[in-house]
Scaffold this active site. Structure first.
Site, PDB file in Angstrom:
ATOM      1  N   MET A  98       8.855  25.609   9.081  1.00 45.87           N
ATOM      2  CA  MET A  98       8.572  24.170   9.130  1.00 45.87           C
ATOM      3  C   MET A  98       9.847  23.389   9.439  1.00 45.87           C
ATOM      4  O   MET A  98      10.890  23.624   8.822  1.00 45.87           O
ATOM      5  CB  MET A  98       7.994  23.683   7.798  1.00 45.87           C
ATOM      6  CG  MET A  98       6.602  24.191   7.451  1.00 45.87           C
ATOM      7  SD  MET A  98       5.319  23.790   8.643  1.00 45.87           S
ATOM      8  CE  MET A  98       5.385  21.994   8.706  1.00 45.87           C
ATOM      9  N   HIS A 153      -3.473  24.088  17.471  1.00 45.00           N
ATOM     10  CA  HIS A 153      -2.968  24.221  16.102  1.00 45.00           C
ATOM     11  C   HIS A 153      -3.786  23.301  15.195  1.00 45.00           C
ATOM     12  O   HIS A 153      -3.839  22.087  15.405  1.00 45.00           O
ATOM     13  CB  HIS A 153      -1.488  23.823  16.096  1.00 45.00           C
ATOM     14  CG  HIS A 153      -0.789  23.941  14.785  1.00 45.00           C
ATOM     15  ND1 HIS A 153      -0.198  25.117  14.359  1.00 45.00           N
ATOM     16  CD2 HIS A 153      -0.559  23.028  13.801  1.00 45.00           C
ATOM     17  CE1 HIS A 153       0.369  24.917  13.170  1.00 45.00           C
ATOM     18  NE2 HIS A 153       0.152  23.655  12.809  1.00 45.00           N
ATOM     19  N   GLY A 181       2.433  17.721  17.754  1.00 44.55           N
ATOM     20  CA  GLY A 181       1.263  16.898  17.455  1.00 44.55           C
ATOM     21  C   GLY A 181       1.352  15.543  18.123  1.00 44.55           C
ATOM     22  O   GLY A 181       0.770  15.306  19.174  1.00 44.55           O
ATOM     23  N   SER A 182       2.142  14.649  17.517  1.00 41.35           N
ATOM     24  CA  SER A 182       2.199  13.292  18.048  1.00 41.35           C
ATOM     25  C   SER A 182       2.781  13.254  19.458  1.00 41.35           C
ATOM     26  O   SER A 182       2.355  12.433  20.272  1.00 41.35           O
ATOM     27  CB  SER A 182       2.963  12.373  17.095  1.00 41.35           C
ATOM     28  OG  SER A 182       4.135  12.990  16.653  1.00 41.35           O
ATOM     29  N   HIS A 188      -3.231  26.518  10.434  1.00 32.49           N
ATOM     30  CA  HIS A 188      -2.068  26.407   9.541  1.00 32.49           C
ATOM     31  C   HIS A 188      -2.611  25.922   8.216  1.00 32.49           C
ATOM     32  O   HIS A 188      -2.962  24.747   8.070  1.00 32.49           O
ATOM     33  CB  HIS A 188      -1.067  25.411  10.168  1.00 32.49           C
ATOM     34  CG  HIS A 188       0.114  25.101   9.298  1.00 32.49           C
ATOM     35  ND1 HIS A 188       0.958  24.040   9.543  1.00 32.49           N
ATOM     36  CD2 HIS A 188       0.603  25.726   8.192  1.00 32.49           C
ATOM     37  CE1 HIS A 188       1.902  24.011   8.617  1.00 32.49           C
ATOM     38  NE2 HIS A 188       1.709  25.017   7.782  1.00 32.49           N
ATOM     39  N   SER A 227      -0.871  20.269  17.978  1.00 34.10           N
ATOM     40  CA  SER A 227      -1.588  20.063  16.714  1.00 34.10           C
ATOM     41  C   SER A 227      -2.579  18.925  16.913  1.00 34.10           C
ATOM     42  O   SER A 227      -2.216  17.856  17.414  1.00 34.10           O
ATOM     43  CB  SER A 227      -0.594  19.688  15.616  1.00 34.10           C
ATOM     44  OG  SER A 227      -1.291  19.064  14.547  1.00 34.10           O
ATOM     45  N   ASP A 276       7.280  23.862  13.649  1.00 31.67           N
ATOM     46  CA  ASP A 276       6.220  22.865  13.477  1.00 31.67           C
ATOM     47  C   ASP A 276       6.789  21.632  12.777  1.00 31.67           C
ATOM     48  O   ASP A 276       7.266  21.732  11.647  1.00 31.67           O
ATOM     49  CB  ASP A 276       5.090  23.493  12.648  1.00 31.67           C
ATOM     50  CG  ASP A 276       3.917  22.560  12.416  1.00 31.67           C
ATOM     51  OD1 ASP A 276       3.865  21.480  13.024  1.00 31.67           O
ATOM     52  OD2 ASP A 276       3.031  22.943  11.610  1.00 31.67           O
ATOM     53  N   PHE A 318       2.172  15.646   6.940  1.00 34.12           N
ATOM     54  CA  PHE A 318       1.876  14.540   7.844  1.00 34.12           C
ATOM     55  C   PHE A 318       2.472  14.776   9.228  1.00 34.12           C
ATOM     56  O   PHE A 318       3.518  15.414   9.343  1.00 34.12           O
ATOM     57  CB  PHE A 318       2.458  13.229   7.280  1.00 34.12           C
ATOM     58  CG  PHE A 318       1.941  12.922   5.909  1.00 34.12           C
ATOM     59  CD1 PHE A 318       0.739  12.259   5.736  1.00 34.12           C
ATOM     60  CD2 PHE A 318       2.637  13.344   4.778  1.00 34.12           C
ATOM     61  CE1 PHE A 318       0.240  12.003   4.462  1.00 34.12           C
ATOM     62  CE2 PHE A 318       2.149  13.092   3.497  1.00 34.12           C
ATOM     63  CZ  PHE A 318       0.943  12.424   3.345  1.00 34.12           C
ATOM     64  N   GLY A 319       1.786  14.232  10.225  1.00 38.79           N
ATOM     65  CA  GLY A 319       2.333  14.245  11.578  1.00 38.79           C
ATOM     66  C   GLY A 319       3.308  13.082  11.733  1.00 38.79           C
ATOM     67  O   GLY A 319       3.410  12.218  10.869  1.00 38.79           O
ATOM     68  N   GLY A 320       4.041  13.098  12.836  1.00 31.30           N
ATOM     69  CA  GLY A 320       4.889  11.958  13.177  1.00 31.30           C
ATOM     70  C   GLY A 320       6.193  11.842  12.413  1.00 31.30           C
ATOM     71  O   GLY A 320       6.845  10.803  12.468  1.00 31.30           O
ATOM     72  N   MET A 344      -2.324  24.677   4.760  1.00 36.10           N
ATOM     73  CA  MET A 344      -1.460  24.069   3.744  1.00 36.10           C
ATOM     74  C   MET A 344      -2.339  23.862   2.521  1.00 36.10           C
ATOM     75  O   MET A 344      -2.738  22.742   2.185  1.00 36.10           O
ATOM     76  CB  MET A 344      -0.887  22.747   4.277  1.00 36.10           C
ATOM     77  CG  MET A 344       0.209  22.982   5.316  1.00 36.10           C
ATOM     78  SD  MET A 344       0.486  21.559   6.369  1.00 36.10           S
ATOM     79  CE  MET A 344      -0.783  21.855   7.591  1.00 36.10           C
ATOM     80  N   ASP A 378      -4.422  21.960  11.430  1.00 35.25           N
ATOM     81  CA  ASP A 378      -3.781  21.809  10.122  1.00 35.25           C
ATOM     82  C   ASP A 378      -4.825  21.602   9.029  1.00 35.25           C
ATOM     83  O   ASP A 378      -5.497  20.575   8.996  1.00 35.25           O
ATOM     84  CB  ASP A 378      -2.826  20.615  10.160  1.00 35.25           C
ATOM     85  CG  ASP A 378      -1.615  20.883  11.038  1.00 35.25           C
ATOM     86  OD1 ASP A 378      -0.877  21.842  10.742  1.00 35.25           O
ATOM     87  OD2 ASP A 378      -1.420  20.152  12.023  1.00 35.25           O
ATOM     88  N   MET A 437      -5.403  20.938   5.206  1.00 30.68           N
ATOM     89  CA  MET A 437      -4.679  20.431   4.021  1.00 30.68           C
ATOM     90  C   MET A 437      -5.679  20.141   2.915  1.00 30.68           C
ATOM     91  O   MET A 437      -6.750  19.590   3.175  1.00 30.68           O
ATOM     92  CB  MET A 437      -3.942  19.145   4.375  1.00 30.68           C
ATOM     93  CG  MET A 437      -3.005  19.281   5.559  1.00 30.68           C
ATOM     94  SD  MET A 437      -2.044  17.773   5.777  1.00 30.68           S
ATOM     95  CE  MET A 437      -1.238  18.100   7.344  1.00 30.68           C
ATOM     96  N   GLY A 451       7.921  17.420  14.299  1.00 32.86           N
ATOM     97  CA  GLY A 451       8.914  16.669  15.058  1.00 32.86           C
ATOM     98  C   GLY A 451       9.303  17.281  16.390  1.00 32.86           C
ATOM     99  O   GLY A 451      10.361  16.950  16.931  1.00 32.86           O
TER     100      GLY A 451
HETATM  101  C1  DX5 Z   1       2.599  18.780   9.386  1.00 33.86           C
HETATM  102  C2  DX5 Z   1       1.752  19.653  10.270  1.00 33.86           C
HETATM  103  C3  DX5 Z   1       2.090  19.577  11.705  1.00 33.86           C
HETATM  104  C4  DX5 Z   1       1.965  18.200  12.315  1.00 33.86           C
HETATM  105  C5  DX5 Z   1       2.954  18.097  13.393  1.00 33.86           C
HETATM  106  O1  DX5 Z   1       2.393  19.122   8.074  1.00 33.86           O
HETATM  107  O2  DX5 Z   1       1.850  20.999   9.865  1.00 33.86           O
HETATM  108  O3  DX5 Z   1       1.378  20.548  12.447  1.00 33.86           O
HETATM  109  O4  DX5 Z   1       0.701  17.939  12.859  1.00 33.86           O
HETATM  110  O5  DX5 Z   1       2.959  16.806  13.870  1.00 33.86           O
HETATM  111  P1  DX5 Z   1       4.186  16.229  14.680  1.00 33.86           P
HETATM  112  O6  DX5 Z   1       4.347  17.053  15.923  1.00 33.86           O
HETATM  113  O7  DX5 Z   1       3.789  14.819  14.957  1.00 33.86           O
HETATM  114  O8  DX5 Z   1       5.397  16.315  13.797  1.00 33.86           O
HETATM  115 ZN    ZN Z   2       1.019  22.526  11.220  1.00 34.00          ZN
END
Ligand code: DX5
Ligand code: ZN
Length: 222
Positions: A135, A31, A195-196, A64, A8, A173, A141-143, A66, A33, A35, A175
Site C-alpha cells: 500500500m 481492481h 483509481g482517481s 482487494h 480501481s 495501490d 479511501f481513494g484520492g 480490506m 476494493d 471494505m 496515489g
Molecule cells: C484505497 C484503495 C485504493 C484506492 C486507490 O484504500 O485500496 O485501491 O481506490 O485510489 P487512488 O488511486 O485514488 O489513490
Molecule cells: Zn485497493
C-alpha cells in the site's frame, strides 16, 4: 516482467458499474476494493455486488479485501468469480493456509500490507503468493497522496522476488498517477492500481495507455 494497469473502480459511479467497467476495458484487471467498516473506516460492497461485477466485466477482477477475518470470508470472493483475491496480512489469522485455500479454488492469491507493516516476515514465503500488494496510502479511501517513502519497501520486495526466480507480481495501490507511477516502476513494482487518476480523466482509455507507457519505460531496469 510485464506492466499491468489495474484501475480501481472505487471512485467510479456505483449506480452504473457496467458502464464504468466498460470505460477501463483496455486495462489488464479491474481492481475492486472491498471494505467492511471494521478493518478500514469505510464501507463499499460485499459478495453479491462483486458477483454482479464479475458477470459483466470485460476484464478479470482483482479483489482487494480490506476486511476483518479474511480467513472466513475471502473464499466467497473466488466463488463470486474473482480471478485474484488479495487479503491483508494484518487481518489474517493464518495467511499461508488462506493463500493455499484460495489457490486450490483456482484463484490467484495476494497478500497486502499497510504502509506501517513490514514485509520482511513474508519474504521467506513468497512462493505461497501470486502477488504482494504494498500500500502506498493508508487503506480506506481513494484520492489520497502517494507515500513516496514506501519505495524502499518496493525495492526490497523486488530484490527478494528476483532471488526466488518466481513471477510474483508486486502491486502498488494508492496515489498512483502519471506523476508518481514512474517512481514505483523504478523501485520494482509491475502492477499498478490507479483509481482517481483514471476515473477523473475525461478519457479513461487514453489515461490507462499513458500510465502503461510511463511504467514500461522503467520496468526492465528495475
Ligand atoms: C484505497 C484503495 C485504493 C484506492 C486507490 O484504500 O485500496 O485501491 O481506490 O485510489 P487512488 O488511486 O485514488 O489513490
Ligand atoms: Zn485497493
Amino acid at each position: 516482467m510485464e506492466v499491468r494497469i489495474n484501475p480501481s473502480i472505487l471512485n467510479s459511479d456505483f449506480s452504473q458499474l457496467g458502464v464504468e467497467l466498460d470505460k477501463i476495458s483496455n486495462a489488464d484487471w479491474a481492481h475492486v476494493d472491498v471494505m467492511d467498516n471494521h478493518f478500514v473506516p469505510n464501507l463499499t460492497m460485499g459478495v453479491p455486488v462483486v458477483e454482479s461485477i464479475c458477470r459483466v466485466s470485460p476484464i478479470p477482477i482483482d479483489t482487494h479485501l480490506m476486511i476483518a477475518d479474511p480467513d472466513r470470508w475471502a473464499p466467497s470472493y473466488v466463488e463470486a468469480g474473482a480471478q485474484s483475491v488479495t487479503f491483508h496480512a494484518e487481518a489474517a489469522q493464518a495467511p499461508l493456509r488462506l493463500a493455499r485455500e484460495l489457490r486450490a479454488m483456482g484463484a490467484r492469491a495476494g497478500l497486502a500490507v499497510k504502509p506501517a507493516t513490514s514485509i520482511e516476515p513474508y519474504l521467506d514465503i513468497l512462493d505461497e503468493f501470486d502477488m504482494i500488494l504494498l500500500m502506498t496510502v493508508e487503506p480506506g479511501f481513494g484520492g489520497q497522496a502517494f507515500i513516496e517513502s514506501m519505495m524502499a519497501k518496493v525495492a526490497r520486495t523486488r530484490e527478494a522476488v528476483n532471488k526466488t526466480g518466481l513471477d510474483v507480481w508486486i502491486q502498488v495501490d494508492g496515489g498512483i498517477s502519471s506523476a508518481t507511477i514512474e517512481k514505483a516502476a523504478q523501485a520494482g513494482a509491475d502492477t499498478f492500481v490507479a483509481g482517481s487518476a483514471v476515473y477523473r480523466s475525461p478519457d479513461t482509455h487514453a489515461e490507462i495507455e499513458k500510465l502503461r507507457s510511463l511504467a514500461s519505460k522503467h520496468i526492465h531496469s528495475a
